[in-house]
Design an enzyme around this catalytic site. Structure first.
Site, PDB file in Angstrom:
ATOM      1  N   TYR A   1      39.270  35.568  43.711  1.00 19.49           N
ATOM      2  CA  TYR A   1      40.204  34.445  43.610  1.00 19.49           C
ATOM      3  C   TYR A   1      41.507  34.912  42.976  1.00 19.49           C
ATOM      4  CZ  TYR A   1      41.961  29.818  42.157  1.00 19.49           C
ATOM      5  OH  TYR A   1      42.733  28.702  41.951  1.00 19.49           O
ATOM      6  N   CYS A   2      42.630  34.593  43.645  1.00 19.90           N
ATOM      7  CA  CYS A   2      43.966  34.905  43.129  1.00 19.90           C
ATOM      8  C   CYS A   2      44.076  36.413  42.872  1.00 19.90           C
ATOM      9  CB  CYS A   2      44.229  34.068  41.866  1.00 19.90           C
ATOM     10  SG  CYS A   2      45.898  34.218  41.178  1.00 19.90           S
ATOM     11  N   LEU A   3      44.473  36.820  41.678  1.00 20.52           N
ATOM     12  CA  LEU A   3      44.608  38.232  41.361  1.00 20.52           C
ATOM     13  C   LEU A   3      43.269  38.957  41.459  1.00 20.52           C
ATOM     14  CD1 LEU A   3      46.322  40.569  40.367  1.00 20.52           C
ATOM     15  CD2 LEU A   3      46.132  39.671  38.040  1.00 20.52           C
TER      16      LEU A   3
END
Length: 586
Positions: free
Chosen positions: A317-319
């Site tokens: 998720y995300c980074l």
């Protein structure tokens, strides 16, 4: 191709070869102090953008004439509407909630509103590209002009906002007394650098992050959580979730009814999740590759051992999705085939269209942050949160301030709001490498990102990919997330879901007003651009979670008995109950 190290030096230095030279240390200390005063913002970057814009505009008399004509036209429209001619010529943007009160449709407030929106419209035209002007400078000027306009909006003042006037009349000034108390409380918190305490009904481990499980591994960077099975049988392939370390993991494990982790466990999957440490100055030298090797790969080793060598559904998720993609490409290069699939949630692998966050990044800006991080050992949460709030200042800053200080309305606590206030710090070296190597230089998709001295390529990944973007994402715009399709060749399913960076992912079944679009790209298919993809894939009502679990089930074996919690004989004994201790660090 020459070998390129993955990590650039933490900063450029001139005049002295040694980083610890007293002259250099003096300069860094002064720049770090200056960065604290500006909350990490570089005045040079702002001044340079304005100068570039002004010089090129001064050499374009035709453009100047066009802007003058546009200004006169806007002024006439506002005047005509003020004297009762026609419908309002200007309308707020779809995400602008400052003018929703019915009083803005009545004089004199309608005239003030229209004059303000006309000024916004003029600046939208004025800050457009001019031949010779750097596109990034035009975008930055537009952003800074909007920030200034947000400050002077008539909705921000007591006697020019019909909603605040109405509230003051109804409460006989009680709203102002309550607002003054809230303002004083917030002022004292800011002065004393106090953090908000979690609301009593949103306690981590009891109300939030409460899916039952155990900590089965811990090192200096993360705790690995394994969740207790909720079904008699499970799919043999476990799920490993890699959240971003720029946030606490429990965005994916809020309340039981909207917890993605709880949902996955309930659907018959064995779920593991990384809970990253909230780093202090002692981790200043932790690198981006440490998050891959000592983070993702260490977790992968543990999950593989505990699950008996089954292949893994890795989810980032995300980074966390970015570092997972780096890890997956490295595994593919090195012949490691432990991935059953890879899911990327609102995660970017290409950063050329990384949205408005790019407005905060240039050499001057990053160098100033590096000096600040060199002095502190980390980038503080408050120094990052300001940048995210600035992107949507009209809503996250000014509308909130009006409701809180002028109307005396204290926002009700929510699970997402509690999580959002529970931010983390970033290790100095890692964050510098991330900003330079990925955001500024875009090494990963440019074929210049190396791990252990050898370049990696996303196109080497053969595991099936499930890619999720969100429609209103200001942090990872969906068009940027979508570009993973451009740099991979294998089996890929792309989902575009309603909502923003967080709300679009936390989209449980039964959540009202949700929809998504989905399309499967088989291996070897030709590339389709995002606009064409959007136009040819219809909207499906409901949550995307069931579509994902169906996809995961299709990539998994037949259900079997659940694995044990941990593997004590292999060194992975249960240590603590979930959510562990790292998530509680402040």
């Amino acid at each position: 191709m020459p070998h390129i190290t993955m990590t650039p030096p933490p900063a450029k230095h001139t005049g002295h070869d040694k980083l610890g030279h007293p002259h250099d240390l003096l300069d860094r200390a002064l720049r770090a102090h200056f960065a604290r005063l500006t909350m990490g913002a570089s005045p040079h970057s702002a001044a340079d953008a304005w100068f570039d814009w002004a010089v090129h505009l001064s050499r374009a008399p035709g453009r100047q004439l066009e802007l003058a004509e546009h200004g006169v036209e806007n002024a006439w429209k506002v005047f005509a509407h003020a004297i009762g001619q026609g419908e309002p010529p200007f309308a707020p943007g779809p995400n602008d909630h400052r003018f929703t009160h019915h009083g803005w449709a009545k004089p004199p407030f309608n005239a003030m509103q229209q004059a303000y929106l006309a000024l916004e419209d003029w600046w939208d035209h004025a800050a457009c590209d001019i031949p010779g002007l750097q596109h990034s400078d035009a975008q930055r000027v537009h952003f800074m002009a909007r920030q200034a306009l947000d400050m002077v909006s008539p909705s921000n003042l007591l006697f020019t906002n019909p909603e605040t006037i109405e509230a003051t009349a109804k409460s006989r000034g009680g709203n102002l007394a309550l607002g003054a108390q809230l303002f004083w409380r917030d002022l004292m918190k800011a002065a004393l650098h106090e953090k908000d305490t979690p609301p009593e009904n949103f306690q981590v481990g009891r109300d939030l992050a409460c899916t039952p499980g155990k900590v089965v591994y811990r090192n200096e960077l993360f705790e690995l959580l394994q969740y207790t099975p909720q079904t008699d049988t499970v799919r043999p392939e476990p799920i490993l979730i890699v959240p971003a370390w720029i946030m606490k993991y429990y965005i994916l494990d809020l309340r039981p009814e909207n917890s993605l982790i709880n949902y996955l466990v309930g659907q018959g999957f064995t779920v593991f999740c990384i809970s990253w440490i909230n780093p202090g100055p002692e981790l200043r030298d932790v690198s981006l590759d440490d998050y891959r090797a000592k983070g993702v790969m260490a977790a992968m080793d543990a999950v593989s051992t505990i699950s008996g060598g089954e292949k893994i559904h890795a989810t980032g998720y995300c980074l966390g999705g970015t570092i997972l993609a780096i890890a997956a490409a490295t595994m593919a290069r090195d012949g490691d085939d432990r991935l059953a699939s890879m899911t990327l949630l609102a995660a970017q692998t290409d950063f050329t269209e990384a949205g408005e966050l790019l407005l905060f990044l240039d050499e001057s800006q990053v160098s100033l942050l590096e000096d600040l991080m060199y002095d502190q050992g980390y980038l503080d949460a408050a120094q990052m949160v300001g940048a995210f709030r600035a992107i949507r200042a009209e809503d996250l800053v000014w509308t909130r301030a009006v409701r809180r200080y002028l109307m005396g309305i204290e926002e009700a606590a929510t699970d997402l709001g509690t999580w959002n206030a529970d931010a983390t710090r970033m290790p100095a070296r890692m964050h510098s490498e991330y900003l330079r190597g990925l955001f500024m230089e875009n090494r990963l998709t440019a074929g210049r990102f190396a791990v252990n001295g050898r370049v990696i390529a996303l196109s080497d990944i053969t595991a099936p990919i499930f890619l999720v973007g969100t429609e209103k994402d200001h942090i990872a715009p969906w068009q940027s997330v979508y570009k993973t399709k451009l740099f991979t060749d294998g089996d890929l399913t792309f989902v575009l879901t309603k909502g923003g960076h967080n709300g679009g992912i936390v989209s449980e079944p039964g959540h009202k007003g949700r929809h998504y679009r989905i399309h499967h790209r088989p291996p070897g298919a030709l590339y389709t651009g995002p606009e064409e993809w959007f136009a040819t894939n219809g909207q499906i009502e409901g949550s995307w979670w069931p579509a994902w679990t169906d996809w995961l089930a299709g990539k998994s074996g037949d259900p079997t008995d659940p694995p044990p919690l941990g593997a004590p004989k292999a060194g992975y004994r249960p240590l603590d109950d979930a959510p562990g201790s790292y998530v509680l660090q402040r």
